[in-house]
Motif scaffolding. Structure first.
Motif, PDB file in Angstrom:
ATOM      1  N   PRO A   1      72.584   1.425  57.364  1.00  0.00           N
ATOM      2  CA  PRO A   1      73.166   0.320  58.127  1.00  0.00           C
ATOM      3  C   PRO A   1      74.107  -0.571  57.322  1.00  0.00           C
ATOM      4  O   PRO A   1      74.747  -1.445  57.892  1.00  0.00           O
ATOM      5  CB  PRO A   1      71.922  -0.469  58.562  1.00  0.00           C
ATOM      6  N   ALA A   2      74.218  -0.364  55.988  1.00  0.00           N
ATOM      7  CA  ALA A   2      75.085  -1.228  55.185  1.00  0.00           C
ATOM      8  C   ALA A   2      76.548  -1.042  55.590  1.00  0.00           C
ATOM      9  O   ALA A   2      76.997   0.084  55.844  1.00  0.00           O
ATOM     10  CB  ALA A   2      74.909  -0.914  53.713  1.00  0.00           C
ATOM     11  N   PRO A   3      77.346  -2.117  55.669  1.00  0.00           N
ATOM     12  CA  PRO A   3      78.754  -1.996  56.036  1.00  0.00           C
ATOM     13  C   PRO A   3      79.522  -1.130  55.018  1.00  0.00           C
ATOM     14  O   PRO A   3      79.259  -1.173  53.803  1.00  0.00           O
ATOM     15  CB  PRO A   3      79.265  -3.435  56.014  1.00  0.00           C
ATOM     16  N   CYS A   4      80.476  -0.322  55.543  1.00  0.00           N
ATOM     17  CA  CYS A   4      81.301   0.511  54.672  1.00  0.00           C
ATOM     18  C   CYS A   4      82.376  -0.341  53.993  1.00  0.00           C
ATOM     19  O   CYS A   4      82.792  -1.377  54.501  1.00  0.00           O
ATOM     20  CB  CYS A   4      81.968   1.627  55.477  1.00  0.00           C
ATOM     21  N   GLU A   5      82.842   0.152  52.860  1.00  0.00           N
ATOM     22  CA  GLU A   5      83.905  -0.546  52.139  1.00  0.00           C
ATOM     23  C   GLU A   5      85.259   0.015  52.528  1.00  0.00           C
ATOM     24  O   GLU A   5      85.386   1.160  52.977  1.00  0.00           O
ATOM     25  CB  GLU A   5      83.686  -0.406  50.634  1.00  0.00           C
ATOM     26  N   TYR A   6      86.310  -0.810  52.382  1.00  0.00           N
ATOM     27  CA  TYR A   6      87.692  -0.416  52.671  1.00  0.00           C
ATOM     28  C   TYR A   6      88.053   0.779  51.818  1.00  0.00           C
ATOM     29  O   TYR A   6      87.611   0.864  50.661  1.00  0.00           O
ATOM     30  CB  TYR A   6      88.619  -1.593  52.387  1.00  0.00           C
ATOM     31  N   PRO A   7      88.770   1.780  52.360  1.00  0.00           N
ATOM     32  CA  PRO A   7      89.545   1.767  53.617  1.00  0.00           C
ATOM     33  C   PRO A   7      88.765   2.269  54.827  1.00  0.00           C
ATOM     34  O   PRO A   7      89.347   2.425  55.889  1.00  0.00           O
ATOM     35  CB  PRO A   7      90.717   2.706  53.288  1.00  0.00           C
TER      36      PRO A   7
ATOM     37  N   CYS B   1      82.122  -0.684  60.338  1.00  0.00           N
ATOM     38  CA  CYS B   1      80.990  -0.107  61.071  1.00  0.00           C
ATOM     39  C   CYS B   1      81.495   0.981  62.001  1.00  0.00           C
ATOM     40  O   CYS B   1      82.624   0.923  62.508  1.00  0.00           O
ATOM     41  CB  CYS B   1      80.256  -1.179  61.891  1.00  0.00           C
ATOM     42  N   CYS B   2      80.690   2.003  62.252  1.00  0.00           N
ATOM     43  CA  CYS B   2      81.084   3.125  63.103  1.00  0.00           C
ATOM     44  C   CYS B   2      80.999   2.759  64.584  1.00  0.00           C
ATOM     45  O   CYS B   2      80.158   1.953  65.003  1.00  0.00           O
ATOM     46  CB  CYS B   2      80.177   4.322  62.837  1.00  0.00           C
ATOM     47  N   GLY B   3      81.886   3.438  65.355  1.00  0.00           N
ATOM     48  CA  GLY B   3      81.824   3.331  66.818  1.00  0.00           C
ATOM     49  C   GLY B   3      81.886   1.906  67.304  1.00  0.00           C
ATOM     50  O   GLY B   3      82.731   1.116  66.888  1.00  0.00           O
ATOM     51  N   THR B   4      80.963   1.580  68.207  1.00  0.00           N
ATOM     52  CA  THR B   4      80.935   0.242  68.803  1.00  0.00           C
ATOM     53  C   THR B   4      80.052  -0.721  68.018  1.00  0.00           C
ATOM     54  O   THR B   4      79.823  -1.848  68.434  1.00  0.00           O
ATOM     55  CB  THR B   4      80.401   0.323  70.246  1.00  0.00           C
ATOM     56  N   ARG B   5      79.559  -0.261  66.858  1.00  0.00           N
ATOM     57  CA  ARG B   5      78.696  -1.124  66.061  1.00  0.00           C
ATOM     58  C   ARG B   5      79.505  -2.289  65.496  1.00  0.00           C
ATOM     59  O   ARG B   5      80.689  -2.162  65.204  1.00  0.00           O
ATOM     60  CB  ARG B   5      78.052  -0.343  64.916  1.00  0.00           C
TER      61      ARG B   5
ATOM     62  N   SER C   1      69.351 -12.284  55.181  1.00  0.00           N
ATOM     63  CA  SER C   1      70.423 -12.930  54.406  1.00  0.00           C
ATOM     64  C   SER C   1      71.503 -11.939  53.998  1.00  0.00           C
ATOM     65  O   SER C   1      72.317 -12.220  53.130  1.00  0.00           O
ATOM     66  CB  SER C   1      69.818 -13.601  53.153  1.00  0.00           C
ATOM     67  N   THR C   2      71.509 -10.734  54.632  1.00  0.00           N
ATOM     68  CA  THR C   2      72.501  -9.715  54.277  1.00  0.00           C
ATOM     69  C   THR C   2      73.239  -9.243  55.516  1.00  0.00           C
ATOM     70  O   THR C   2      72.759  -9.387  56.639  1.00  0.00           O
ATOM     71  CB  THR C   2      71.824  -8.506  53.602  1.00  0.00           C
ATOM     72  N   PHE C   3      74.431  -8.659  55.277  1.00  0.00           N
ATOM     73  CA  PHE C   3      75.208  -8.091  56.370  1.00  0.00           C
ATOM     74  C   PHE C   3      74.744  -6.661  56.635  1.00  0.00           C
ATOM     75  O   PHE C   3      74.461  -5.892  55.708  1.00  0.00           O
ATOM     76  CB  PHE C   3      76.702  -8.085  56.031  1.00  0.00           C
TER      77      PHE C   3
END
Length: 520
Positions: free
Chosen positions: A17-23, A27-31, A38-40
């Motif tokens: 569930p951790a957010p992906c880094e650029y590029p 988050c995938c799809g409609t997430r 205290s975390t994203f």
């Protein structure tokens, strides 16, 4: 031995569930990116199942269909606030294929309904900030109802109404012993008609409660001793009245083979009155009850509705109309109002043959009683009405739409005390009134003599004075022999010279314990 397990034997779940880094996209799809603790994290989809069940195959299948599990939670919400998203809740049919369930096994529900904080808008389009269950939330929210079909481990081939089938109430005595002041009691009794068929009833068989609870008018006391004038159910009454145990909701799914497509709603009634007086600045809330739920058929739509109110133009120094509304002229009445006015959709219920199993119809609540047509002698009548809620859907009602009762029961002070066919009765305080039936014969008991309200002695000594006294006969409407009022001597202290010590026939007497004289 229990049958097959309900639910899926395998499933694929989300992970990482951790957010992906650029590029890469965050988050995938409609997430969407949300805060968990205290975390994203990226919000999750529906990864939940309905709760497990220990239900074994029942020995019978209710006519209303099989047994559903509870709805699943639906997993995490894609958004955390504003009522901007929906999640899918699911349920499974717990009974075997020989007893299929009716209704949908999934539904979409709003989620993340809490109010958002700046810089986000408080709520998404179609919703506004309000209070739901004592918390700030975005509403109004739909009323998610489902047919009532609980698992009954004692299920047998006999289908029973959940609350049983009751007879109508009968009352004893047949008429109240007094017509006002909460002076009388009546006991209501009913019989469980379904018990002989192995179906017990839920609720009390007898209820004793005050009758004639309306406030009495002068010269009578407003209320019987022990009661005070108050407001009960928006009407003046003598209370406090005993708190009765709430009747269980009537539920009977026996013989129900189908449901109206959208259920059968009762009429709208005002739940919260308008909170302003002009400018279309106020809001009023109305509510309605899903009447078909009593036979297992839920309703589609909202149970509450809020609309702007108080459309008259405000006077200076207030602005004529609140924001969003403009001063508009009604050509027909030549008057101004703040428009646009709220519109009420046309009521066009879908016709159905899926009526209540008793085939007696579903009624709206009674209206308030009309004003009495006479003031005394039991000569007046008043009526109240109700409408058949299910009739527009194609399910007519049985029983009366209008109820009539006599009123103006205080005896007339001129001419004949009671109208033809009415009988004269006497209250606890001696007041006479008129009843529809012969007064009950019952022995009463006198209270002790007390000074009449406002009465004072008309002298100061010698037992020379007279004071008005009164006593009450209880229970009200029963009979005591003797007078309700009397004149009694008062001021028994000895008079000083030049007056005689005591008025005849009283004599100066000594009270040994207090060593004082009195007229006795």
């Amino acid at each position: 031995m229990c049958g097959d397990c309900s639910g899926r034997s395998s499933k694929t779940g989300e992970c990482a569930p951790a957010p992906c880094e650029y590029p890469r996209a965050t988050c995938c799809g409609t997430r969407t990116k949300i805060i968990v603790g205290s975390t994203f994290e990226c919000s999750a989809g529906d990864d939940s199942d309905p709760p497990p069940s220990t239900l074994c195959a029942p020995s019978c299948c209710p006519s209303s269909g099989g047994y559903w599990s509870e709805w699943s939670d639906g997993g995490a919400c894609p958004t955390s606030c504003g009522s901007c998203s929906q999640k899918t809740q699911r349920r499974v049919c717990l009974s075997p294929s020989s007893c299929p369930c009716r209704g949908a096994d999934s539904r979409e529900v709003n989620c993340g309904i809490g109010v958002c904080y700046f810089p986000l808008d408080s709520c998404c389009a179609g919703f506004s900030a309000t209070v739901i269950d004592n918390a700030h939330a975005c509403g109004p929210q739909p009323n998610y109802t489902t047919p009532y079909a609980p698992y009954d481990p004692t299920c047998s081939e006999t289908c029973c109404a959940e609350t049983g089938i009751w007879s109508e109430w009968t009352t004893d005595p047949m008429q109240c012993r007094d017509y006002c002041g909460s002076c009388g009691n009546q006991t209501k009794t009913r019989e469980c008609l379904s018990e002989a068929n192995g179906c017990p009833c839920a609720g009390p068989t007898t209820l004793t409660e005050p009758c004639g609870v309306g406030v009495c008018y002068f010269p009578r006391l407003s209320c019987c001793p022990g009661f005070t004038a108050t407001v009960i159910n928006n009407a003046h009454a003598c209370g406090p009245l005993p708190t009765q145990v709430a009747e269980p909701e009537k539920i009977n799914t026996c013989g129900v083979d189908c449901c109206p497509s959208a259920g059968i709603w009762g009429e709208w009634t005002t739940a919260i009155a308008c909170n302003d007086t002009c400018g279309s600045c106020g809001t009023t809330t109305r509510s309605r009850v899903c009447l078909s739920l009593q036979y297992g058929c839920g309703c589609t739509g909202a149970a509450t509705d809020s609309q702007p109110c108080a459309s008259s133009v405000c006077l200076y120094p207030r602005a004529s109309c609140c924001p969003g509304y403009k001063k508009t002229i009604d050509v027909a009445t030549k008057s101004f109002f703040c428009g646009p006015l709220p519109t009420t959709p046309a009521f066009n219920p879908e016709q159905t043959t899926c009526c209540d199993p008793e085939n007696i119809g579903l009624w709206n609540q009674w209206t308030a009683w009309t004003t009495c047509s006479a003031s005394c002698g039991g000569c007046g009548t008043q009526t109240r009405n109700r409408t058949c809620a299910s009739e527009p859907y194609g399910c007519p009602c049985v029983d009366d739409k209008v109820e009539t009762r006599i009123c103006g029961q205080a005896a007339c002070t001129t001419g004949t005390p009671c109208c033809s066919g009415k009988y004269l009765a006497t209250g606890y305080d001696g007041a006479q009134y008129c009843q529809a039936n012969t007064p009950e014969v019952c022995p009463g008991t006198w209270t002790a003599w007390t000074a009449a309200p406002g009465a004072t002695c008309n002298d100061t000594c010698g037992n020379c004075g007279i004071i008005s006294m009164q006593r009450y006969c209880f229970p009200s409407g029963c009979q005591c022999s003797g007078a309700f009022t009397s004149q009694q001597p008062c001021a028994n202290s000895v008079c000083l010279f030049p007056r005689a010590s005591c008025c005849a026939p009283y004599k100066k007497t000594i009270d040994i314990p207090t060593k004082s004289f009195y007229c006795g």
